[in-house]
Design a protein around this motif. Structure first.
Motif, short mmCIF file in Angstrom:
data_model
loop_
_atom_site.label_atom_id
_atom_site.label_comp_id
_atom_site.label_asym_id
_atom_site.label_seq_id
_atom_site.Cartn_x
_atom_site.Cartn_y
_atom_site.Cartn_z
N LEU A 184 0.83 -1.20 0.00
CA LEU A 184 0.00 0.00 0.00
C LEU A 184 0.86 1.25 0.00
O LEU A 184 0.59 2.22 -0.72
CB LEU A 184 -0.93 0.00 1.22
CG LEU A 184 -2.10 -0.98 1.18
CD1 LEU A 184 -2.78 -1.05 2.55
CD2 LEU A 184 -3.13 -0.58 0.12
N ALA A 185 1.92 1.24 0.81
CA ALA A 185 2.81 2.40 0.87
C ALA A 185 3.52 2.65 -0.45
O ALA A 185 3.75 3.80 -0.84
CB ALA A 185 3.83 2.21 2.00
N ARG A 186 3.85 1.57 -1.17
CA ARG A 186 4.55 1.70 -2.46
C ARG A 186 3.58 1.94 -3.62
O ARG A 186 3.99 2.02 -4.76
CB ARG A 186 5.36 0.42 -2.72
CG ARG A 186 6.57 0.23 -1.81
CD ARG A 186 7.70 1.19 -2.13
NE ARG A 186 8.09 1.16 -3.53
CZ ARG A 186 8.93 0.27 -4.08
NH1 ARG A 186 9.46 -0.67 -3.31
NH2 ARG A 186 9.25 0.33 -5.36
N ARG A 187 2.30 2.02 -3.34
CA ARG A 187 1.24 2.25 -4.33
C ARG A 187 1.13 1.12 -5.35
O ARG A 187 0.68 1.31 -6.47
CB ARG A 187 1.44 3.59 -5.05
CG ARG A 187 1.42 4.79 -4.10
CD ARG A 187 1.12 6.08 -4.84
NE ARG A 187 2.09 6.31 -5.91
CZ ARG A 187 1.86 7.13 -6.94
NH1 ARG A 187 0.71 7.75 -7.05
NH2 ARG A 187 2.79 7.31 -7.86
N ARG A 210 -4.14 -0.36 -3.86
CA ARG A 210 -4.93 0.71 -3.26
C ARG A 210 -6.24 0.12 -2.78
O ARG A 210 -6.74 -0.86 -3.34
CB ARG A 210 -5.16 1.85 -4.25
CG ARG A 210 -5.84 1.44 -5.54
CD ARG A 210 -5.81 2.58 -6.53
NE ARG A 210 -6.37 2.19 -7.83
CZ ARG A 210 -6.18 2.88 -8.95
NH1 ARG A 210 -5.46 3.98 -8.93
NH2 ARG A 210 -6.73 2.47 -10.07
N ARG A 211 -6.80 0.73 -1.76
CA ARG A 211 -8.02 0.22 -1.15
C ARG A 211 -9.24 0.56 -1.98
O ARG A 211 -9.30 1.59 -2.65
CB ARG A 211 -8.19 0.80 0.25
CG ARG A 211 -7.06 0.42 1.20
CD ARG A 211 -7.37 0.85 2.61
NE ARG A 211 -6.27 0.58 3.52
CZ ARG A 211 -6.00 -0.59 4.06
NH1 ARG A 211 -6.78 -1.62 3.78
NH2 ARG A 211 -4.97 -0.76 4.87
N GLY A 213 -2.50 -0.84 -7.91
CA GLY A 213 -2.19 0.59 -7.95
C GLY A 213 -1.29 0.95 -9.11
O GLY A 213 -0.86 0.09 -9.90
N PRO A 214 -0.95 2.24 -9.24
CA PRO A 214 -0.17 2.71 -10.39
C PRO A 214 1.25 2.15 -10.44
O PRO A 214 1.86 2.10 -11.51
CB PRO A 214 -0.16 4.24 -10.21
CG PRO A 214 -0.47 4.46 -8.76
CD PRO A 214 -1.38 3.34 -8.37
N GLU A 215 1.77 1.72 -9.30
CA GLU A 215 3.14 1.18 -9.27
C GLU A 215 3.15 -0.34 -9.16
O GLU A 215 4.18 -0.93 -8.81
CB GLU A 215 3.91 1.79 -8.08
CG GLU A 215 4.02 3.30 -8.11
CD GLU A 215 4.76 3.78 -9.35
OE1 GLU A 215 5.75 3.13 -9.73
OE2 GLU A 215 4.35 4.81 -9.92
#
Length: 248
Positions: free
Chosen positions: A134-137, A140-141, A151-153
């Motif tokens: 989650l921190a590294r994207r 995502r929730r 996520g984007p990453e």
């Protein structure tokens, strides 16, 4: 019109005190309140495991505590987490312990810090892994749901865990889910992604599944690499000491 006398159950203060005493007279409900007061919010499955009772039996006691206005349940996806409605109940429990000349018991942990939840990692490893992604994207929730979205990453981050994002997105299973950890009371990574990453960690000989089929073991000498892959692993949670009450 005069107010009800002190010997009347209709007198507000008397009614409040006797209602609380009625709930505290049951060992299961007493221990539930003790856990919520001194350990914070718990899910039903976690409470049942710690207390050693069936979820059905515990559900009856939680319903009585909710009806008495002592606990409240907060829904998050499929999970319900219970908390004290009024933290001042903690002072009552502490006063009872002082009167009894000891400490009201807190059940000790029954789980290893690393373990399986179905086919994915739970415990510290599963929680730290979700926090990191989650921190590294990479994830995502999805508000109002247990599901997690890529996520984007996602592609560059998940490549470090041997995960093919395109293949993962095409699976019929949920790509990733937020699964409430029953001992740490925080979500760990579930779903297809949780399974894929655990399979890769085993293939890389970083973790093993113990003979009981439920416990994960970090392999000797793998701590440094695993710490690089899953930052914060060793800082997640901490095993609860049994017995005694804790203030502050």
């Amino acid at each position: 019109m005069t107010s009800p006398g002190w010997t009347s159950a209709a007198q507000p203060v008397v009614a409040t005190v006797t209602a609380l005493a009625r709930e505290l007279s049951d060992p299961i409900r007493l221990t539930v309140l003790q856990l919520l007061a001194h350990e914070g919010p718990h899910g039903m499955t976690q409470l049942a495991d710690v207390l050693g009772v069936s979820p059905a039996r515990l559900g009856n006691h939680l319903a009585k505590l909710r009806q008495a206005g002592l606990v409240a349940g907060e829904q998050s996806g499929r999970h319900v987490t219970y908390r004290l409605v009024d933290p001042s109940v903690t002072a009552v429990l502490d006063a009872m312990a002082d009167y009894a000349g000891g400490s009201l018991p807190l059940p000790g942990p029954a789980e290893a810090p690393e373990r399986l939840c179905y086919d994915h990692a739970a415990g510290r490893l599963g929680v730290a892994l979700l926090d990191h992604l989650l921190a590294r994207r990479a994830l995502r929730r999805d508000p109002g749901s247990d599901a997690l979205e890529l996520g984007p990453e996602a592609e560059p981050v998940l490549r470090d865990y041997g995960v093919d994002v395109a293949a993962l997105a095409g699976t019929r299973r949920k790509v990733a889910t937020s699964c409430l950890d029953r001992t740490l009371r925080r979500p760990h990574l579930g779903g297809a992604l949780g399974h894929e990453i655990l399979s890769w960690l085993r293939a890389e000989e970083l973790v093993d599944v113990a003979g009981d089929g439920r416990t994960l073991k970090i392999r000797r000498g793998a701590e440094d690499r695993l710490g690089e892959l899953v930052p914060g692993l060793l800082s997640v949670g901490g095993r609860r000491a049994s017995g005694g009450r804790r203030r502050g």
